[in-house]
Structure formats: structure tokens, C-alpha cells
Design a protein around this motif. Sequence first.
Motif, PDB file in Angstrom:
ATOM      1  N   GLN A  51      -0.244   0.779  -2.714  1.00 30.21           N
ATOM      2  CA  GLN A  51       1.051   1.290  -1.937  1.00 30.21           C
ATOM      3  C   GLN A  51       2.009   0.049  -2.178  1.00 30.21           C
ATOM      4  N   ASP A  52       1.776  -1.007  -2.880  1.00 25.44           N
ATOM      5  CA  ASP A  52       2.517  -1.994  -3.174  1.00 25.44           C
ATOM      6  C   ASP A  52       2.910  -1.823  -4.437  1.00 25.44           C
ATOM      7  N   TRP A  53       4.216  -1.352  -4.773  1.00 27.40           N
ATOM      8  CA  TRP A  53       4.762  -1.448  -6.150  1.00 27.40           C
ATOM      9  C   TRP A  53       6.145  -2.216  -5.965  1.00 27.40           C
ATOM     10  N   MET A  54       6.777  -2.261  -7.037  1.00 27.14           N
ATOM     11  CA  MET A  54       8.074  -2.963  -7.278  1.00 27.14           C
ATOM     12  C   MET A  54       9.327  -2.255  -6.377  1.00 27.14           C
ATOM     13  N   GLY A  55       9.564  -2.933  -5.416  1.00 29.32           N
ATOM     14  CA  GLY A  55      10.407  -2.269  -4.486  1.00 29.32           C
ATOM     15  C   GLY A  55      10.188  -1.638  -3.289  1.00 29.32           C
ATOM     16  N   SER A  56       8.899  -1.503  -3.078  1.00 30.90           N
ATOM     17  CA  SER A  56       8.094  -0.635  -1.924  1.00 30.90           C
ATOM     18  C   SER A  56       8.564  -1.143  -0.463  1.00 30.90           C
ATOM     19  N   SER A  88       3.628   2.156 -11.108  1.00 25.02           N
ATOM     20  CA  SER A  88       2.549   1.464 -10.587  1.00 25.02           C
ATOM     21  C   SER A  88       1.407   2.775 -10.332  1.00 25.02           C
ATOM     22  N   SER A  89       0.144   2.624  -9.838  1.00 23.68           N
ATOM     23  CA  SER A  89      -0.861   3.451  -9.545  1.00 23.68           C
ATOM     24  C   SER A  89      -0.484   4.470  -8.948  1.00 23.68           C
ATOM     25  N   HIS A  90       0.564   4.421  -7.817  1.00 28.33           N
ATOM     26  CA  HIS A  90       1.033   5.412  -7.008  1.00 28.33           C
ATOM     27  C   HIS A  90       1.590   6.651  -7.696  1.00 28.33           C
ATOM     28  N   THR A 112      -0.823  -5.914 -11.882  1.00 35.75           N
ATOM     29  CA  THR A 112      -1.887  -6.836 -11.330  1.00 35.75           C
ATOM     30  C   THR A 112      -1.305  -6.961  -9.886  1.00 35.75           C
ATOM     31  N   GLU A 113      -2.122  -7.593  -8.882  1.00 35.89           N
ATOM     32  CA  GLU A 113      -1.604  -7.900  -7.673  1.00 35.89           C
ATOM     33  C   GLU A 113      -2.595  -9.157  -7.174  1.00 35.89           C
TER      34      GLU A 113
END
Length: 288
Positions: A51-56, A88-90, A112-113
Motif C-alpha cells: 500500500q506504500d507507493w510513490m505519492g500514496s 508498484s506492486s499495487h 524496495t522498501e
Amino acid sequence: MPLRRSGPARRTVPIAAGTFVSLLSVLALPLALPGSATASDAGKRPAHPEQDWMGSTIATHEGSGVRAGGSEPRASWSRRGVAGVDVSSHNGNVRWQSLRKKGVRFAYVKATEGTSYTNPYFAQQYRGSYSSGMIHGAYHFALPDHSSGSSQARYFADHGGDWSRDGKTLPGALDMEYNPYGATCYGKSHRAMVSWIHDFVRTYREETGRDAVIYTSTNWWKHCTGNSGKFGRTNPLWIPRYGSSVGSLPAGWRYHSIWQHTSSGHTVGDHNRFNGSFTRLKVLANGR
């Protein structure tokens, strides 16, 4: 698929005969290496990295979409600047050829995260964007309260964030935004946050030979770094702002390199524009 080092930048060399040298590191999957995770990080794995993507968190804290509840007008893809996306994965398996036909020319893919998560769709997204004819790059979602900047930079470089001198790979990007798991600034003072970012970008340059792109909003940067001007001379700026212009920039940067201008675009949500011509985008990829 062995690993190798040559000079400051690391390259992955597939064994298959007849493979063009310029495609070696691009077509090779990132290896699942142990990276540089620390003991303290082992007990702090992100709870929902998908749930953590660029701009989330930018969309949550600063507004989402060009229009409330709306989506990006198709005509905007033809505006000045080179069109790009970040995924991202979402996003799952991305229809890259569809995006290419619509005019998208570059893509950034979450790799990565922290020091424990790798994007399970990275291969399809990273290879697929390249195979469709786009210039591509990888990004890291930072968790400054989990481990040091240097350990996260090494983990990123080892798991998809490396750079290749093939003319089609952009330098890795560091995603600095609101903490999705707690305190906005990850419990760090302005000085400590600046130190963490410096640790990351210094190590990333040592690992790859390139200065990382920094993705951040002006509001977050002011709040969490005290509006530091430390990185404007070395690290290209990628700024999110969902409106008709980029607005004011963080201190230290005289101009932006990439603008994430909507979180509700077609095919995939996040759409971007490179601030220059396609020729200049290739210059950024080549490292000149």
C-alpha cells in the motif's frame, strides 16, 4: 546468474551467449540477496508495503487527483514535457504497450522498501517498460525510522536499484514522504532527517556511481527537514503536486526534473512529466 562489480557501478551479467552488452544488467533479474538489513530492522518489517507507493501518502495528506474524484484529461498527455508513469506492486502486471501507444516514454518502478521488502511484480514492470521501448528506472520507499540510510541504499542497489550505462536506465530515486506507519517525520529532528537522507544518497553514489533522484513534496520537505537546501546541487528533484503547476519548490532546487502531476491517470494512476525534451531525458539516463 552471477553478480559482478566493475568500477563504482555494479552490473549483473547473464550467462546466455549472444546477449548484447548494453542489455545485460537491464534484462537480468535482481537477485534476492541478504542485503544490509540490521538487527534492529529485523523486528520492524513494514506492515503493508503493497500500500506504500510513490505519492500514496501525498494523496492522503495533500489531496488526490487533478480534480476531486476525477481523472487526468487525455489531452494533458500532449502537453509540454515527456510523459512518464510510476508503478508498484499495487498496479500488478502493467499493460506497457498500451501506455507506450498513448505516448508514455519513461517509467519508474518501485523496487524496495526499508531493508526487507522487494516488489513481487518488479520483473514484469521493470523489464516490461524497457521492452516496450521506454526509458526506465527504479525507486526506493524510505523508512528512516527502521534502519540507516546507508543500509537502505545498499539494499536498494542490490535488489533492483542499480544503474546501467546502457542509455535507457535512469538513476535510482529515493521516495521521501509522510510516514504511513506513524509520526509524519519518522520521529526524527530536522538535523537527523537531513543526516539520514545524506547517508542514503552518499552510499547510493558509492554503490552505483550516480546521484539519486529525490522525490518529495515541498510541504513534507519543509516540515521534516526544516527546508534544507543541502541537496539541490547534486540530486535531481521529483516533485508531486496534483494541480495545474508544480508550485513552489523546496529550498536548494532552482528547478524540478520530474513532476508527478496526477494520481488518477489512465491505465495506471500516477503520471509524470519530465521537465525537458526527450533528448535531455536521455542525458539524465546516460549520466552526462
